[in-house]
Design a protein around this motif. Sequence first.
Motif, PDB file in Angstrom:
ATOM      1  N   ASP A 178      44.877   7.740 100.396  1.00 48.95           N
ATOM      2  CA  ASP A 178      43.624   8.368  99.991  1.00 48.95           C
ATOM      3  C   ASP A 178      43.509   9.808 100.483  1.00 48.95           C
ATOM      4  OD1 ASP A 178      42.774   6.084  98.682  1.00 48.95           O
ATOM      5  OD2 ASP A 178      41.854   5.247 100.495  1.00 48.95           O
ATOM      6  N   ILE A 179      44.365  10.218 101.414  1.00 49.90           N
ATOM      7  CA  ILE A 179      44.344  11.583 101.915  1.00 49.90           C
ATOM      8  C   ILE A 179      45.356  12.409 101.123  1.00 49.90           C
ATOM      9  CG2 ILE A 179      44.719  13.061 103.923  1.00 49.90           C
ATOM     10  CD1 ILE A 179      43.906  10.796 105.695  1.00 49.90           C
ATOM     11  N   GLN A 180      44.892  13.440 100.454  1.00 51.17           N
ATOM     12  CA  GLN A 180      45.750  14.280  99.639  1.00 51.17           C
ATOM     13  C   GLN A 180      46.331  15.397 100.512  1.00 51.17           C
ATOM     14  OE1 GLN A 180      46.450  13.321  96.527  1.00 51.17           O
ATOM     15  NE2 GLN A 180      45.110  11.574  96.930  1.00 51.17           N
ATOM     16  N   GLU A 181      47.545  15.155 101.007  1.00 50.79           N
ATOM     17  CA  GLU A 181      48.165  16.081 101.968  1.00 50.79           C
ATOM     18  C   GLU A 181      48.297  17.485 101.393  1.00 50.79           C
ATOM     19  OE1 GLU A 181      52.579  16.673 103.963  1.00 50.79           O
ATOM     20  OE2 GLU A 181      51.929  14.677 103.328  1.00 50.79           O
ATOM     21  N   ASN A 182      48.829  17.618 100.192  1.00 48.64           N
ATOM     22  CA  ASN A 182      49.064  18.943  99.620  1.00 48.64           C
ATOM     23  C   ASN A 182      47.763  19.693  99.376  1.00 48.64           C
ATOM     24  OD1 ASN A 182      51.845  18.513  99.622  1.00 48.64           O
ATOM     25  ND2 ASN A 182      51.842  17.643  97.564  1.00 48.64           N
ATOM     26  N   GLU A 183      46.735  18.982  98.946  1.00 50.68           N
ATOM     27  CA  GLU A 183      45.453  19.635  98.696  1.00 50.68           C
ATOM     28  C   GLU A 183      44.844  20.149  99.994  1.00 50.68           C
ATOM     29  OE1 GLU A 183      42.826  17.148  96.520  1.00 50.68           O
ATOM     30  OE2 GLU A 183      44.226  16.826  94.846  1.00 50.68           O
ATOM     31  N   ILE A 184      44.945  19.363 101.055  1.00 54.35           N
ATOM     32  CA  ILE A 184      44.396  19.790 102.341  1.00 54.35           C
ATOM     33  C   ILE A 184      45.138  21.015 102.855  1.00 54.35           C
ATOM     34  CG2 ILE A 184      44.104  19.129 104.753  1.00 54.35           C
ATOM     35  CD1 ILE A 184      43.582  16.289 103.809  1.00 54.35           C
ATOM     36  N   ASN A 185      46.475  21.016 102.776  1.00 55.87           N
ATOM     37  CA  ASN A 185      47.243  22.165 103.247  1.00 55.87           C
ATOM     38  C   ASN A 185      46.979  23.401 102.396  1.00 55.87           C
ATOM     39  OD1 ASN A 185      48.485  20.881 105.447  1.00 55.87           O
ATOM     40  ND2 ASN A 185      50.122  20.075 104.163  1.00 55.87           N
ATOM     41  N   ALA A 186      46.737  23.203 101.103  1.00 53.28           N
ATOM     42  CA  ALA A 186      46.390  24.335 100.243  1.00 53.28           C
ATOM     43  C   ALA A 186      45.061  24.942 100.671  1.00 53.28           C
ATOM     44  CB  ALA A 186      46.343  23.896  98.783  1.00 53.28           C
ATOM     45  N   ASP A 187      44.119  24.092 101.077  1.00 59.10           N
ATOM     46  CA  ASP A 187      42.836  24.604 101.579  1.00 59.10           C
ATOM     47  C   ASP A 187      43.037  25.365 102.892  1.00 59.10           C
ATOM     48  OD1 ASP A 187      41.456  23.530  99.431  1.00 59.10           O
ATOM     49  OD2 ASP A 187      40.941  21.677 100.489  1.00 59.10           O
ATOM     50  N   ILE A 188      43.908  24.844 103.764  1.00 56.50           N
ATOM     51  CA  ILE A 188      44.173  25.507 105.046  1.00 56.50           C
ATOM     52  C   ILE A 188      44.790  26.889 104.815  1.00 56.50           C
ATOM     53  CG2 ILE A 188      45.531  25.384 107.176  1.00 56.50           C
ATOM     54  CD1 ILE A 188      45.235  22.360 107.083  1.00 56.50           C
ATOM     55  N   ASP A 189      45.648  27.008 103.801  1.00 55.83           N
ATOM     56  CA  ASP A 189      46.301  28.291 103.518  1.00 55.83           C
ATOM     57  C   ASP A 189      45.300  29.391 103.192  1.00 55.83           C
ATOM     58  OD1 ASP A 189      48.849  27.335 103.967  1.00 55.83           O
ATOM     59  OD2 ASP A 189      49.174  26.767 101.865  1.00 55.83           O
ATOM     60  N   GLN A 190      44.107  29.027 102.794  1.00 58.29           N
ATOM     61  CA  GLN A 190      43.107  30.021 102.430  1.00 58.29           C
ATOM     62  C   GLN A 190      42.409  30.632 103.654  1.00 58.29           C
ATOM     63  OE1 GLN A 190      40.429  28.554  99.387  1.00 58.29           O
ATOM     64  NE2 GLN A 190      42.045  27.358  98.425  1.00 58.29           N
ATOM     65  N   PHE A 191      42.612  30.042 104.830  1.00 50.74           N
ATOM     66  CA  PHE A 191      42.003  30.616 106.031  1.00 50.74           C
ATOM     67  C   PHE A 191      42.720  31.911 106.419  1.00 50.74           C
ATOM     68  CE2 PHE A 191      40.675  26.180 106.546  1.00 50.74           C
ATOM     69  CZ  PHE A 191      39.339  26.356 106.859  1.00 50.74           C
ATOM     70  N   ASN A 192      41.962  32.832 106.982  1.00 47.22           N
ATOM     71  CA  ASN A 192      42.514  34.105 107.435  1.00 47.22           C
ATOM     72  C   ASN A 192      42.904  34.018 108.905  1.00 47.22           C
ATOM     73  OD1 ASN A 192      41.879  35.350 104.924  1.00 47.22           O
ATOM     74  ND2 ASN A 192      39.762  35.596 105.619  1.00 47.22           N
ATOM     75  N   SER A 193      43.872  34.862 109.290  1.00 45.07           N
ATOM     76  CA  SER A 193      44.134  35.051 110.713  1.00 45.07           C
ATOM     77  C   SER A 193      43.000  35.885 111.296  1.00 45.07           C
ATOM     78  CB  SER A 193      45.475  35.752 110.919  1.00 45.07           C
ATOM     79  OG  SER A 193      46.541  34.931 110.468  1.00 45.07           O
ATOM     80  N   THR A 194      42.649  35.620 112.541  1.00 36.73           N
ATOM     81  CA  THR A 194      41.515  36.304 113.156  1.00 36.73           C
ATOM     82  C   THR A 194      41.919  36.972 114.459  1.00 36.73           C
ATOM     83  OG1 THR A 194      40.805  34.352 114.402  1.00 36.73           O
ATOM     84  CG2 THR A 194      39.911  34.626 112.173  1.00 36.73           C
ATOM     85  N   ASN A 195      41.144  37.983 114.824  1.00 36.90           N
ATOM     86  CA  ASN A 195      41.291  38.646 116.115  1.00 36.90           C
ATOM     87  C   ASN A 195      40.041  38.354 116.939  1.00 36.90           C
ATOM     88  OD1 ASN A 195      43.812  39.982 115.546  1.00 36.90           O
ATOM     89  ND2 ASN A 195      42.662  41.364 114.216  1.00 36.90           N
ATOM     90  N   ASN A 196      40.237  37.838 118.127  1.00 36.26           N
ATOM     91  CA  ASN A 196      39.137  37.547 119.042  1.00 36.26           C
ATOM     92  C   ASN A 196      39.178  38.533 120.204  1.00 36.26           C
ATOM     93  OD1 ASN A 196      38.550  35.287 117.432  1.00 36.26           O
ATOM     94  ND2 ASN A 196      39.959  34.012 118.601  1.00 36.26           N
ATOM     95  N   PHE A 197      38.015  39.052 120.569  1.00 40.67           N
ATOM     96  CA  PHE A 197      37.928  40.068 121.612  1.00 40.67           C
ATOM     97  C   PHE A 197      37.085  39.554 122.771  1.00 40.67           C
ATOM     98  CE2 PHE A 197      38.403  42.053 117.491  1.00 40.67           C
ATOM     99  CZ  PHE A 197      39.425  42.967 117.694  1.00 40.67           C
ATOM    100  N   ARG A 198      37.555  39.812 123.982  1.00 42.07           N
ATOM    101  CA  ARG A 198      36.812  39.422 125.180  1.00 42.07           C
ATOM    102  C   ARG A 198      36.818  40.579 126.171  1.00 42.07           C
ATOM    103  NH1 ARG A 198      40.285  35.184 123.976  1.00 42.07           N
ATOM    104  NH2 ARG A 198      39.273  33.275 123.233  1.00 42.07           N
ATOM    105  N   LEU A 199      35.681  40.792 126.803  1.00 44.15           N
ATOM    106  CA  LEU A 199      35.538  41.850 127.787  1.00 44.15           C
ATOM    107  C   LEU A 199      34.720  41.308 128.955  1.00 44.15           C
ATOM    108  CD1 LEU A 199      36.033  44.896 128.408  1.00 44.15           C
ATOM    109  CD2 LEU A 199      33.784  45.325 127.387  1.00 44.15           C
ATOM    110  N   GLY A 200      35.185  41.561 130.172  1.00 43.61           N
ATOM    111  CA  GLY A 200      34.476  41.041 131.331  1.00 43.61           C
ATOM    112  C   GLY A 200      34.605  41.983 132.512  1.00 43.61           C
ATOM    113  N   ALA A 201      33.731  41.807 133.480  1.00 46.95           N
ATOM    114  CA  ALA A 201      33.750  42.647 134.671  1.00 46.95           C
ATOM    115  C   ALA A 201      33.148  41.898 135.842  1.00 46.95           C
ATOM    116  CB  ALA A 201      32.981  43.947 134.427  1.00 46.95           C
ATOM    117  N   GLU A 202      33.597  42.264 137.026  1.00 47.83           N
ATOM    118  CA  GLU A 202      33.016  41.747 138.261  1.00 47.83           C
ATOM    119  C   GLU A 202      32.873  42.911 139.243  1.00 47.83           C
ATOM    120  OE1 GLU A 202      34.243  37.980 140.351  1.00 47.83           O
ATOM    121  OE2 GLU A 202      34.882  39.425 141.885  1.00 47.83           O
TER     122      GLU A 202
END
Length: 222
Positions: A178-202
């Motif tokens: 019941d799980i359509q492997e190819n369809e799920i992976n095709a949906d995953i391919d549509q995600f973008n790579s992201t850049n996460n930024f963190r800044l901290g100080a003490e």
Amino acid sequence: PSDEFPVFTEENIDIRGANSQFSLSYGANYDDKVYLGAGIGITSFYKDVERTLTEVPTETDLQQLTLVDAYEQNGVGVNGNFGLIIRPIEFVLIGFNYRTPTFYTISQVQEIELSAQYTNGDFLADGIIFEESNYNITTPSRIGAGATFFIGKNGFITGEIERVQFSGGRLSSVSDPDIQENEINADIDQFNSTNNFRLGAEFRYEIFRVRGGFAYMEDPVD
């Protein structure tokens, strides 16, 4: 249901689980200028979900209708971590890190039961026990770089940028038709790579410490 024959409906969802990781790591130091590290992580998790939907009608012989949908997931995974820290001058640290995808093997069992209780005391129940399904999941990899600047003994400022390749996630070896492997992976391919930024100080003053931080996470979905 109607105003003349109202139905009382209640839903309860009980979720329990845990996620843990056991790590083996090794580090090396060259002249307090270059630091190397590598590790292997063995992860495990379980998740139990029980969803109970109850309906109590009025003006009928049916006293109560209950639907219980329960499933359990168990998984084991492995990943790798690699890091490099360089101290070009005494008060500056520059770091690089890479985390491989986590490769999970997961099993899932599910059971659904529907029961009915009547005013005359009759009780009827029927259910479905699904065959155990097994599949593999690969999570995205992560690569990052950062720097820390020490302000003498008064504190430090640190910043980091991390890139996450969400499209690298994968679902494979599915035993559940019941799980359509190819369809799920095709949906995953549509995600973008992201850049996460963190800044901290003490900042330090005698026995006092003041800390603060900021993080910005990009959205992988357009």
